[in-house]
Design a protein around this motif. Sequence first.
Motif, PDB file in Angstrom:
ATOM      1  N   GLY A 312       0.817  -1.215   0.000  1.00 36.64           N
ATOM      2  CA  GLY A 312       0.000   0.000   0.000  1.00 36.64           C
ATOM      3  C   GLY A 312       0.842   1.252   0.000  1.00 36.64           C
ATOM      4  O   GLY A 312       1.661   1.458  -0.897  1.00 36.64           O
ATOM      5  N   LEU A 313       0.674   2.076   1.033  1.00 36.84           N
ATOM      6  CA  LEU A 313       1.387   3.345   1.115  1.00 36.84           C
ATOM      7  C   LEU A 313       2.901   3.115   1.139  1.00 36.84           C
ATOM      8  O   LEU A 313       3.390   2.307   1.928  1.00 36.84           O
ATOM      9  N   PHE A 314       3.609   3.816   0.304  1.00 33.17           N
ATOM     10  CA  PHE A 314       5.068   3.684   0.139  1.00 33.17           C
ATOM     11  C   PHE A 314       5.484   2.218  -0.031  1.00 33.17           C
ATOM     12  O   PHE A 314       6.548   1.790   0.431  1.00 33.17           O
ATOM     13  N   GLY A 315       4.599   1.444  -0.654  1.00 38.66           N
ATOM     14  CA  GLY A 315       4.902   0.046  -0.930  1.00 38.66           C
ATOM     15  C   GLY A 315       4.788  -0.885   0.270  1.00 38.66           C
ATOM     16  O   GLY A 315       5.161  -2.052   0.198  1.00 38.66           O
ATOM     17  N   LYS A 316       4.276  -0.347   1.398  1.00 38.10           N
ATOM     18  CA  LYS A 316       4.196  -1.154   2.621  1.00 38.10           C
ATOM     19  C   LYS A 316       2.748  -1.593   2.889  1.00 38.10           C
ATOM     20  O   LYS A 316       1.803  -0.931   2.460  1.00 38.10           O
ATOM     21  N   PRO A 317       2.582  -2.679   3.657  1.00 39.88           N
ATOM     22  CA  PRO A 317       1.225  -3.126   3.983  1.00 39.88           C
ATOM     23  C   PRO A 317       0.433  -2.019   4.684  1.00 39.88           C
ATOM     24  O   PRO A 317       0.949  -1.371   5.598  1.00 39.88           O
ATOM     25  N   THR A 318      -0.789  -1.814   4.246  1.00 44.27           N
ATOM     26  CA  THR A 318      -1.559  -0.662   4.693  1.00 44.27           C
ATOM     27  C   THR A 318      -3.016  -1.057   4.854  1.00 44.27           C
ATOM     28  O   THR A 318      -3.548  -1.796   4.023  1.00 44.27           O
ATOM     29  N   ILE A 319      -3.665  -0.573   5.929  1.00 46.27           N
ATOM     30  CA  ILE A 319      -5.118  -0.693   5.951  1.00 46.27           C
ATOM     31  C   ILE A 319      -5.732   0.695   5.851  1.00 46.27           C
ATOM     32  O   ILE A 319      -5.195   1.677   6.348  1.00 46.27           O
ATOM     33  N   LEU A 320      -6.855   0.719   5.166  1.00 46.47           N
ATOM     34  CA  LEU A 320      -7.566   1.968   4.959  1.00 46.47           C
ATOM     35  C   LEU A 320      -9.024   1.737   5.324  1.00 46.47           C
ATOM     36  O   LEU A 320      -9.671   0.874   4.735  1.00 46.47           O
ATOM     37  N   ASN A 321      -9.508   2.464   6.317  1.00 44.91           N
ATOM     38  CA  ASN A 321     -10.922   2.365   6.680  1.00 44.91           C
ATOM     39  C   ASN A 321     -11.537   3.743   6.692  1.00 44.91           C
ATOM     40  O   ASN A 321     -10.862   4.752   6.847  1.00 44.91           O
ATOM     41  N   ASN A 322     -12.840   3.726   6.565  1.00 41.55           N
ATOM     42  CA  ASN A 322     -13.599   4.963   6.526  1.00 41.55           C
ATOM     43  C   ASN A 322     -13.855   5.483   7.958  1.00 41.55           C
ATOM     44  O   ASN A 322     -13.779   4.722   8.920  1.00 41.55           O
ATOM     45  N   VAL A 323     -14.145   6.762   8.086  1.00 39.73           N
ATOM     46  CA  VAL A 323     -14.357   7.395   9.396  1.00 39.73           C
ATOM     47  C   VAL A 323     -15.441   6.691  10.199  1.00 39.73           C
ATOM     48  O   VAL A 323     -15.246   6.351  11.374  1.00 39.73           O
ATOM     49  N   GLU A 324     -16.580   6.448   9.560  1.00 40.25           N
ATOM     50  CA  GLU A 324     -17.694   5.838  10.290  1.00 40.25           C
ATOM     51  C   GLU A 324     -17.337   4.424  10.740  1.00 40.25           C
ATOM     52  O   GLU A 324     -17.725   3.999  11.836  1.00 40.25           O
ATOM     53  N   THR A 325     -16.593   3.681   9.911  1.00 47.03           N
ATOM     54  CA  THR A 325     -16.155   2.343  10.306  1.00 47.03           C
ATOM     55  C   THR A 325     -15.348   2.444  11.596  1.00 47.03           C
ATOM     56  O   THR A 325     -15.587   1.716  12.561  1.00 47.03           O
ATOM     57  N   TYR A 326     -14.382   3.351  11.619  1.00 48.18           N
ATOM     58  CA  TYR A 326     -13.545   3.513  12.810  1.00 48.18           C
ATOM     59  C   TYR A 326     -14.382   3.887  14.034  1.00 48.18           C
ATOM     60  O   TYR A 326     -14.137   3.412  15.134  1.00 48.18           O
ATOM     61  N   ALA A 327     -15.379   4.748  13.835  1.00 46.81           N
ATOM     62  CA  ALA A 327     -16.160   5.224  14.982  1.00 46.81           C
ATOM     63  C   ALA A 327     -16.868   4.086  15.712  1.00 46.81           C
ATOM     64  O   ALA A 327     -17.227   4.218  16.873  1.00 46.81           O
ATOM     65  N   ASN A 328     -17.052   2.950  15.017  1.00 42.71           N
ATOM     66  CA  ASN A 328     -17.686   1.796  15.658  1.00 42.71           C
ATOM     67  C   ASN A 328     -16.716   0.967  16.498  1.00 42.71           C
ATOM     68  O   ASN A 328     -17.141   0.230  17.390  1.00 42.71           O
ATOM     69  N   ILE A 329     -15.423   1.039  16.162  1.00 43.99           N
ATOM     70  CA  ILE A 329     -14.435   0.114  16.738  1.00 43.99           C
ATOM     71  C   ILE A 329     -14.355   0.168  18.276  1.00 43.99           C
ATOM     72  O   ILE A 329     -14.462  -0.870  18.930  1.00 43.99           O
ATOM     73  N   PRO A 330     -14.178   1.364  18.889  1.00 42.56           N
ATOM     74  CA  PRO A 330     -14.051   1.368  20.353  1.00 42.56           C
ATOM     75  C   PRO A 330     -15.266   0.771  21.042  1.00 42.56           C
ATOM     76  O   PRO A 330     -15.137   0.064  22.052  1.00 42.56           O
TER      77      PRO A 330
END
Lengths: 597, 122
Positions: A312-330
């Motif tokens: 992904g970013l700079f050729g390194k493993p990367t995760i990308l999530n949306n704002v609302e997805t993150y807001a559920n995590i905690p």
Amino acid sequence: MEMYRSHVMVCRGTGCTSSNSEQIVKNFEELLKQHGLENEVVVERTGCFGLCALGPIVIIYPEASFYSLVKPEDVEEIVNEHLIKGRVVKRLLYAETIENDTIKSIDDVDFYKKQVRIALRNCGVINPENIDEYIAFDGYKALEKVLTGMKPTEVIDTIKKSGLRGRGGGGFPTGTKWEFAAKSQADQKYVLCNADEGDPGAFMDRSVLEGDPHAVIEAMTIAAYAIGSSQGYVYVRAEYPIAVKRLAIAISQAREYGLLGQNIMGTDFNFDLEIRLGAGAFVCGEETALIASIEGERGMPRPRPPFPAVKGLFGKPTILNNVETYANIPQIINNGAEWFAAMGTEKSKGTKVFALGGKINNTGLVEVPMGTTMREVIFEIGGGIPNGKKFKAAQTGGPSGGCIPMEHIDVPIDYDNLIALGSMMGSGGLIVMDEDNCMVDIARFFLDFTVDESCGKCTPCREGTKRMLDILEKIVEGKGQEGDIEKLETLANTIKNSALCGLGQTAPNPVLSTLKYFRDEYEAHIYDKKCPAGVCQGLAKYTIIEDKCKGCGICAKQCPVTAISGKPKTPYIIEHEKCAKCGVCLEKCPFGAIIKA
Amino acid sequence: MKTLKELEEIRKRTLETINVRKDRTGTRVVVGMATCGIAAGARPVLMSIMDEVKKNNLADVVVAQTGCIGMCRLEPIVEVYKPGEDKVTYVKVTDAKALRIINEHVMQGKIVEEYTIGAGDK
């Protein structure tokens, strides 16, 4: 912290701010000082309450009085009556909270009753610029639980078991995405947040960042721990200045408290966050284009695989999530995967935030459990269609989505049902259309948007969407020909199958879904040269009703192209070949003798 | 840098002051603050109630005010609503009486009979 008897919460989300809520805050502060109440009553700037149509909104606790459409000059009355004498100012209360002259709790009002607020739980409740208030409502508790008692694999298992799927569009299982990145071996990995919200009409990500920025920071830190990353970026649109500012404040507060940076919470885990501003290109919401943009390249997608979780970013493993997805995590970490999975449908768990817009009474932001029907969202929570008009369709998923007509309004909303109907969840924009909307014109509007936003890298999207738009423009101008519908369908299917990224692959959806449910409107435009909703100017036909015309001649004098002629006191006539369809005659006729068909 | 203990302290301390925005199920102490109430001295009563609530960290107690309930001659009036119990109305309340109401009724659940509307109006 001081003890206050009363809390005045003033919405400082983008909507209410643009209707002058900052002045309301200032008036409150000044008047409270004048009356010597500044140590008893606290005024807080808070995030979006969701009922944007009725902003600016002010809520006063402990009564939880919900004031709507508040003007700066109303503040004096609220202070004198409510805060000094304890008399609620009924005149300014949200009308739905008054029933038979008694005041209902805001939780019992239709707009809020059916909502379940998880991603939006703190919006409108805390001051987003004060980390202590976030902490008070269990903030950073999930991070503590993860760092002090869970292995990274346990975190990923919890998210997988919860059934959480990406809230930004595609609906990919979040836990699985994290697992891929966790398994990739690398010296550095990245955690990204996609806050490049671009669907017309969708603003839930902005509201979360404005109302509860720490929830996103906490979730990204948890994600970093789960996959083994030490650096994250939030990619947010520069057009969201309030969100950017609050996020920046939140990041610096989190650093100060040791919740970002080295040795977080005294453990050996390190993670830090930076903000990257997007310049507003829609395509940068696509993950590979977003990554390119962060790298400083031109924001263009690239073919996948390799997926960002591997490279992904700079050729390194990367995760990308949306704002609302993150807001559920905690919340999922705090309450457990089972709690989250108990909400929603079989394959879509939890809740979804929708931005209601278009022809609907309660324009705003709502969060409902997956599986709620469109009818409940539009007619119960959204308050139905204004002016007694008839519902025609709801558009979901923005330029990548499609329309849901009346016959499918009772389908439970989830990822798979929407796709089966030819639409998609997208980020959750929900635009309601009534009988006055022309579906061909809607399709043209969305395609115009995608043509503008196509990055130009692949031919199907760059050329194909442009050709589709040409045909649609021809049709709305009344120049449609036999075969146009078939050509649109061929182009649409070709683009769907051959475009490089999500933007192109889904760009034909608005056309395909309107063709599926409203083919008759296309046919009326092409064969009968009529726009049934009376929207398309090119097809409008103005006629004078003989019986009603008094022969005053006002229309003839006003017509800019002298298309109206006649003798005084006898009915006038419009020459259709000359008519420029400007509608001035209809506006000016004192007798209502001119109609538009 | 905050330790976990410090974070927990911040959480507790802040929750006490802002819980009123979320949890509306606890005890409500309502002070009549219309013109009649204010003239009879409701403000010092309100202030002493707030001080006492704060001093004892009563996070689930909400102090609110209300308008005139029509018995102006009995002001200052303080009403205590406990979940699941009948409302208790205290009349002609003073700072000192307010302290007893908070300490005995709100905190220990013992109604201060002699200040209630039934006894106090004699």
